[in-house]
Design a protein around this motif. Sequence first.
Motif, short mmCIF file in Angstrom:
data_model
loop_
_atom_site.label_atom_id
_atom_site.label_comp_id
_atom_site.label_asym_id
_atom_site.label_seq_id
_atom_site.Cartn_x
_atom_site.Cartn_y
_atom_site.Cartn_z
N GLN A 198 -10.04 -1.24 4.35
CA GLN A 198 -9.79 -2.55 4.93
C GLN A 198 -9.69 -3.62 3.85
O GLN A 198 -8.88 -4.55 3.95
CB GLN A 198 -10.89 -2.91 5.93
CG GLN A 198 -10.86 -2.12 7.23
CD GLN A 198 -9.67 -2.48 8.11
OE1 GLN A 198 -9.01 -3.52 7.92
NE2 GLN A 198 -9.36 -1.63 9.08
N SER B 73 2.09 -2.01 6.67
CA SER B 73 1.34 -1.59 5.51
C SER B 73 0.40 -0.44 5.83
O SER B 73 -0.05 -0.30 6.98
CB SER B 73 0.51 -2.77 4.96
OG SER B 73 1.34 -3.89 4.68
N GLY C 221 0.78 -1.24 0.00
CA GLY C 221 0.00 0.00 0.00
C GLY C 221 0.80 1.28 0.00
O GLY C 221 0.23 2.36 -0.11
N LEU D 136 -6.29 -3.47 2.35
CA LEU D 136 -5.31 -3.99 3.29
C LEU D 136 -5.34 -5.52 3.32
O LEU D 136 -4.28 -6.17 3.32
CB LEU D 136 -5.59 -3.42 4.69
CG LEU D 136 -4.72 -3.96 5.82
CD1 LEU D 136 -3.25 -3.66 5.59
CD2 LEU D 136 -5.17 -3.37 7.17
N GLY E 112 -1.82 -1.56 8.73
CA GLY E 112 -1.42 -2.88 9.16
C GLY E 112 -0.07 -2.79 9.84
O GLY E 112 0.41 -1.70 10.15
N GLU F 36 -2.37 1.26 -4.92
CA GLU F 36 -2.05 0.63 -3.64
C GLU F 36 -2.03 -0.89 -3.73
O GLU F 36 -1.39 -1.55 -2.89
CB GLU F 36 -3.02 1.08 -2.55
CG GLU F 36 -4.46 0.66 -2.78
CD GLU F 36 -5.38 1.12 -1.65
OE1 GLU F 36 -4.98 1.05 -0.48
OE2 GLU F 36 -6.50 1.56 -1.97
N THR G 214 -2.26 -8.00 2.53
CA THR G 214 -1.80 -8.97 3.53
C THR G 214 -1.74 -10.37 2.93
O THR G 214 -0.81 -11.14 3.19
CB THR G 214 -2.75 -8.95 4.74
OG1 THR G 214 -2.75 -7.63 5.31
CG2 THR G 214 -2.31 -9.96 5.79
N HIS H 43 -3.06 1.37 3.81
CA HIS H 43 -3.95 1.34 2.64
C HIS H 43 -5.06 2.37 2.82
O HIS H 43 -5.14 3.06 3.84
CB HIS H 43 -4.53 -0.07 2.46
CG HIS H 43 -3.58 -1.05 1.86
ND1 HIS H 43 -3.48 -1.26 0.50
CD2 HIS H 43 -2.66 -1.87 2.44
CE1 HIS H 43 -2.56 -2.19 0.26
NE2 HIS H 43 -2.06 -2.57 1.42
#
Length: 309
Positions: free
Chosen positions: A285, A280, A94, A288, A277, A158, A292, A282
């Motif tokens: 969600q 990370s 991201g 993200l 995260g 991202e 992940t 982003h």
Amino acid sequence: MDECNHIALSSQLIDEFLSYRHQFNTSKVLCMSAPATAPRAITHRTRGTTHGPITRLMSPGDLGQVLKPFIFLDLVHFQPGAAQQGFGMHPHSGIATVTFLSEGDVRYEDSTGQAGLLPAGGVEWMRAGNGVWHTGAPVGDTAGRGFQLWVALPAALENAPAHSQYLAPELVPQVGPVRVLLGEYGAVHSPVAAPEGMTYLAVQLAQGERWTYTPPPGHTVAWAAVATGALTAGEPIAAGELVAFEPTHQSIDFVATQATRFVLGSAVPHPHELVMGTYSVHTSQAALRQGTTEIRRIAGQLRQAGRLG
């Protein structure tokens, strides 16, 4: 009073009146002239927190909220032979990382297949996008000093494939005291494929030298961080400090009170919330979670290849 004296006195009064009127008008013009423009105000100032060779000046949970798309900044000062001077293999998604050392060389490796040596004055651009792993460490017997920056990527990038660029020092454009790491400065553009709307410069000024930065249109985000030396920009800025300027289009005037190296960032504001995260950042969600998942997939490949414990 005879006529000659009367005429002389009248002439004297007229001269005095005209002189008074001229002084009044001049004073009036000076009073009505526009006042000098005040320096662009500094709204935040920090020395960050130091752990070993790294001073964290900004992170997504503090000034990154104010200065996004610039969300993270480390001032690094590596010492030859000291313990824990590098970064082990670790992931991102991201964001993009930008590494620039004015002193010292760094070896690098990433999961896109790139590996090598980044000499002092070179630039590393690592667009993590959907996910990447990388590592780096100083090499040689020269102390290393510089910055690592994170920028939040726009929603369109991202979760794009990871992409890295490593520029040798001679490929980094220079205009006077300025090296253009990202974006544009005047008519000069960095070859780094960064998103539009952000500029990142490395500046070196001699003691007493003045430099004015005029942001590109729309760049209301602006900050500066000093590696060595000291500056004034309306207020003093010492080595090891990061300052954020008020969000306007106003130019910023710098004066070096010592020989100084610093970096400056300006940008169009990032319009998204920062969804964080572990490594990370982003815009949502869902983005993200996607990053992940990709980070875990790459980790499996690295372990299979013996590159990750």
